[in-house]
Design a protein around this motif. Structure first.
Motif, mmCIF file in Angstrom:
data_model
loop_
_atom_site.group_PDB
_atom_site.id
_atom_site.type_symbol
_atom_site.label_atom_id
_atom_site.label_comp_id
_atom_site.label_asym_id
_atom_site.label_seq_id
_atom_site.Cartn_x
_atom_site.Cartn_y
_atom_site.Cartn_z
ATOM 1 N N VAL A 76 1.191 -5.155 3.579
ATOM 2 C CA VAL A 76 -0.234 -5.484 3.690
ATOM 3 C C VAL A 76 -0.445 -6.808 4.432
ATOM 4 O O VAL A 76 -1.285 -6.877 5.345
ATOM 5 N N PRO A 77 0.292 -7.878 4.103
ATOM 6 C CA PRO A 77 0.124 -9.109 4.889
ATOM 7 C C PRO A 77 0.450 -8.918 6.368
ATOM 8 O O PRO A 77 -0.224 -9.498 7.225
ATOM 9 N N TYR A 78 1.460 -8.119 6.684
ATOM 10 C CA TYR A 78 1.796 -7.873 8.087
ATOM 11 C C TYR A 78 0.646 -7.149 8.789
ATOM 12 O O TYR A 78 0.272 -7.507 9.910
ATOM 13 N N CYS A 79 0.102 -6.141 8.139
ATOM 14 C CA CYS A 79 -1.028 -5.416 8.732
ATOM 15 C C CYS A 79 -2.215 -6.336 8.941
ATOM 16 O O CYS A 79 -2.863 -6.306 10.002
ATOM 17 N N GLU A 80 -2.502 -7.167 7.963
ATOM 18 C CA GLU A 80 -3.622 -8.110 8.080
ATOM 19 C C GLU A 80 -3.410 -9.045 9.265
ATOM 20 O O GLU A 80 -4.333 -9.292 10.052
ATOM 21 N N ALA A 81 -2.209 -9.557 9.406
ATOM 22 C CA ALA A 81 -1.930 -10.525 10.468
ATOM 23 C C ALA A 81 -1.949 -9.886 11.852
ATOM 24 O O ALA A 81 -2.199 -10.571 12.842
ATOM 25 N N ASN A 82 -1.708 -8.579 11.912
ATOM 26 C CA ASN A 82 -1.596 -7.913 13.205
ATOM 27 C C ASN A 82 -2.748 -6.961 13.509
ATOM 28 O O ASN A 82 -2.663 -6.166 14.446
ATOM 29 N N GLY A 83 -3.826 -7.040 12.729
ATOM 30 C CA GLY A 83 -5.013 -6.242 13.010
ATOM 31 C C GLY A 83 -4.804 -4.754 12.820
ATOM 32 O O GLY A 83 -5.433 -3.940 13.510
ATOM 33 N N ILE A 84 -3.940 -4.378 11.876
ATOM 34 C CA ILE A 84 -3.660 -2.982 11.582
ATOM 35 C C ILE A 84 -4.370 -2.604 10.285
ATOM 36 O O ILE A 84 -4.322 -3.348 9.298
ATOM 37 N N ALA A 85 -5.037 -1.468 10.277
ATOM 38 C CA ALA A 85 -5.701 -1.016 9.061
ATOM 39 C C ALA A 85 -4.661 -0.608 8.030
ATOM 40 O O ALA A 85 -3.592 -0.079 8.369
ATOM 41 N N PHE A 86 -4.980 -0.844 6.759
ATOM 42 C CA PHE A 86 -4.119 -0.382 5.667
ATOM 43 C C PHE A 86 -4.943 0.565 4.808
ATOM 44 O O PHE A 86 -6.017 0.198 4.315
ATOM 45 N N LEU A 87 -4.446 1.787 4.642
ATOM 46 C CA LEU A 87 -5.171 2.835 3.925
ATOM 47 C C LEU A 87 -4.457 3.157 2.615
ATOM 48 O O LEU A 87 -3.477 3.906 2.605
ATOM 49 N N PRO A 88 -4.923 2.606 1.501
ATOM 50 C CA PRO A 88 -4.263 2.873 0.223
ATOM 51 C C PRO A 88 -4.563 4.283 -0.284
ATOM 52 O O PRO A 88 -5.725 4.658 -0.472
ATOM 53 N N PHE A 89 -3.488 5.065 -0.498
ATOM 54 C CA PHE A 89 -3.698 6.325 -1.209
ATOM 55 C C PHE A 89 -3.433 6.096 -2.691
ATOM 56 O O PHE A 89 -2.801 5.113 -3.080
ATOM 57 N N SER A 90 -3.960 6.973 -3.516
ATOM 58 C CA SER A 90 -3.891 6.836 -4.981
ATOM 59 C C SER A 90 -4.364 5.460 -5.445
ATOM 60 O O SER A 90 -3.724 4.820 -6.279
ATOM 61 N N PRO A 91 -5.500 4.958 -4.945
ATOM 62 C CA PRO A 91 -5.971 3.634 -5.355
ATOM 63 C C PRO A 91 -6.435 3.595 -6.802
ATOM 64 O O PRO A 91 -6.641 2.509 -7.357
ATOM 65 N N LEU A 92 -6.593 4.774 -7.413
ATOM 66 C CA LEU A 92 -6.972 4.856 -8.827
ATOM 67 C C LEU A 92 -5.774 5.221 -9.699
ATOM 68 O O LEU A 92 -5.937 5.728 -10.811
ATOM 69 N N GLY A 93 -4.576 4.954 -9.190
ATOM 70 C CA GLY A 93 -3.387 5.235 -9.983
ATOM 71 C C GLY A 93 -3.270 6.701 -10.344
ATOM 72 O O GLY A 93 -2.959 7.037 -11.483
ATOM 73 N N ARG A 94 -3.516 7.576 -9.351
ATOM 74 C CA ARG A 94 -3.483 9.038 -9.570
ATOM 75 C C ARG A 94 -4.427 9.452 -10.703
ATOM 76 O O ARG A 94 -4.156 10.390 -11.445
ATOM 77 N N GLY A 95 -5.523 8.719 -10.797
ATOM 78 C CA GLY A 95 -6.546 9.024 -11.794
ATOM 79 C C GLY A 95 -6.397 8.277 -13.096
ATOM 80 O O GLY A 95 -7.339 8.220 -13.901
ATOM 81 N N PHE A 96 -5.249 7.661 -13.321
ATOM 82 C CA PHE A 96 -5.013 7.013 -14.615
ATOM 83 C C PHE A 96 -5.937 5.827 -14.853
ATOM 84 O O PHE A 96 -6.396 5.591 -15.974
ATOM 85 N N LEU A 97 -6.220 5.057 -13.803
ATOM 86 C CA LEU A 97 -7.012 3.841 -13.974
ATOM 87 C C LEU A 97 -8.479 4.115 -14.265
ATOM 88 O O LEU A 97 -9.220 3.197 -14.606
ATOM 89 N N THR A 98 -8.903 5.364 -14.163
ATOM 90 C CA THR A 98 -10.278 5.704 -14.532
ATOM 91 C C THR A 98 -10.465 5.732 -16.041
ATOM 92 O O THR A 98 -11.599 5.739 -16.524
ATOM 93 N N GLY A 99 -9.351 5.790 -16.772
ATOM 94 C CA GLY A 99 -9.421 5.878 -18.234
ATOM 95 C C GLY A 99 -9.559 7.284 -18.755
ATOM 96 O O GLY A 99 -9.692 7.484 -19.964
ATOM 97 N N SER A 100 -9.513 8.277 -17.879
ATOM 98 C CA SER A 100 -9.741 9.666 -18.307
ATOM 99 C C SER A 100 -8.482 10.365 -18.803
ATOM 100 O O SER A 100 -8.565 11.476 -19.341
ATOM 101 N N ILE A 101 -7.327 9.740 -18.638
ATOM 102 C CA ILE A 101 -6.069 10.361 -19.060
ATOM 103 C C ILE A 101 -5.484 9.549 -20.205
ATOM 104 O O ILE A 101 -4.971 8.445 -20.014
ATOM 105 N N GLN A 102 -5.593 10.094 -21.389
ATOM 106 C CA GLN A 102 -5.116 9.409 -22.581
ATOM 107 C C GLN A 102 -3.743 9.896 -23.032
ATOM 108 O O GLN A 102 -3.030 9.191 -23.739
ATOM 109 N N SER A 103 -3.392 11.108 -22.638
ATOM 110 C CA SER A 103 -2.092 11.663 -23.014
ATOM 111 C C SER A 103 -1.696 12.718 -21.993
ATOM 112 O O SER A 103 -2.524 13.175 -21.194
ATOM 113 N N ALA A 104 -0.435 13.128 -22.057
ATOM 114 C CA ALA A 104 0.060 14.130 -21.119
ATOM 115 C C ALA A 104 -0.661 15.458 -21.286
ATOM 116 O O ALA A 104 -0.746 16.241 -20.338
ATOM 117 N N THR A 105 -1.211 15.703 -22.460
ATOM 118 C CA THR A 105 -1.911 16.972 -22.689
ATOM 119 C C THR A 105 -3.233 17.041 -21.932
ATOM 120 O O THR A 105 -3.832 18.121 -21.834
#
Length: 317
Positions: free
Chosen positions: A191-220
């Motif tokens: 990310v620092p290299y991209c910032e310094a060189n004018g390259i876009a950085f596109l984060p995939f799974s920015p929500l931790g594959r859905g975990f960070l939304t709080g909707s996944i409490q267990s494997a079930t």
């Protein structure tokens, strides 16, 4: 939605994009509905989420077909991104890397047909093939730019050294890698290299594959056939340990008047000028919430608290 550009020289896009993988591939198989997914893509464009990301391996192929159908009458409103370099190997669970020049030449034309378009705005190398020098793969992708089939090229899950090797052949517009509050590896160098060189950085799974939304409490909470059921971070002990991360994100959201997902996306956006997260969803209400993250500005205190969160338990894959 506010906009930025894909790096210093790329096209203008909304500060949050749309990842389309889950509409046909990997997650929540029982919840897929092509008609709803098409409506989600349409609504994303209306909201200013103009970067639409897919790949030939998603499905395989069905994701590009779906995206092409959704953009058929509004192609000029989207910055269309797809990928090459991974294949679903028959009889194997793991995807195979293929960066051979003949494969890339065939793949770009096949993607154009499935997407129903005469150009791809951002063509990305999904993974570097260790059996093929990156210069060879990138050189063939550059041929597609010269032929007018592709406007710009990007990389995915690469090191700084690999970015530099590719850039010596043809400019690198973007790098796509996983980045979220529970996956921060890219912050050390890429990310620092991209910032310094004018390259876009596109984060995939920015929500931790859905975990960070709080909707996944267990494997079930994950359906049979959902790829995450086999992911180390979604095993029972890891889910229990990682709840502390999701809980803290949720509490900051309550304090700031936003959702946990909006906090997680706002933190990712704060990592650089050209950082454009591409959260995936096939649900209209989640799409609206994700778009709302564009207006959430975290305070220095919020960012410091999020930066101090512990690392996630479990490997990425």
């Amino acid at each position: 939605m506010r906009s930025t550009t894909l790096g210093a020289t790329g096209p203008e896009v909304g500060v949050i994009g749309l990842g389309c993988m889950g509409m046909t591939f990997a997650y929540d198989p029982a919840g897929r509905d092509d008609e709803v997914s098409v409506s989600v893509i349409h609504r994303a464009l209306d909201l200013g989420m103009t970067l639409v990301d897919t790949a030939d391996v998603y499905g395989p192929h069905t994701n590009e077909q779906l995206v092409g159908r959704a953009l058929a009458d509004r192609r000029d409103r989207a910055v269309l991104a797809t990928k090459v370099g991974l294949e679903a190997a028959p009889g194997q669970k793991r995807l195979a890397r293929n960066g051979r020049p003949d494969h890339v030449r065939d793949a770009v034309d096949a993607s154009l047909r499935r997407l129903g378009t005469d150009r791809i705005d951002l063509y990305q190398l999904h993974r570097v093939d260790p059996e093929v020098p990156i210069e060879e793969t990138w050189g063939v992708m550059a041929e597609a730019v010269k032929a007018g089939k592709v406007r710009a090229l990007g990389l995915s899950e690469v090191s700084v050294a690999e970015i530099e090797r590719a850039a010596a052949v043809h400019p690198v517009t973007s790098v796509q890698s996983e980045l979220s509050l529970w996956t921060r590896d890219a912050l050390s160098e890429v990310v620092p290299y991209c910032e310094a060189n004018g390259i876009a950085f596109l984060p995939f799974s920015p929500l931790g594959r859905g975990f960070l939304t709080g909707s996944i409490q267990s494997a079930t909470d994950l359906q049979e056939g959902d790829m995450r059921r086999n992911n180390p971070r979604f095993q029972p002990e890891a889910i229990e340990a990682n709840q502390a991360i999701a809980d803290r994100v949720r509490k900051i959201g309550e304090r700031r008047g936003g959702t946990a997902a909006q906090v997680a996306l706002a933190w990712v956006r704060a990592q650089g000028r050209y950082v454009v997260p591409i959260p995936g969803t096939k649900t209209p209400r989640y799409l609206e919430a994700n778009a709302g993250a564009a207006d959430l500005v975290l305070s220095p205190e919020d960012l410091a608290e999020l930066d101090a969160l512990p690392p996630a338990q479990g490997e990425r894959y």
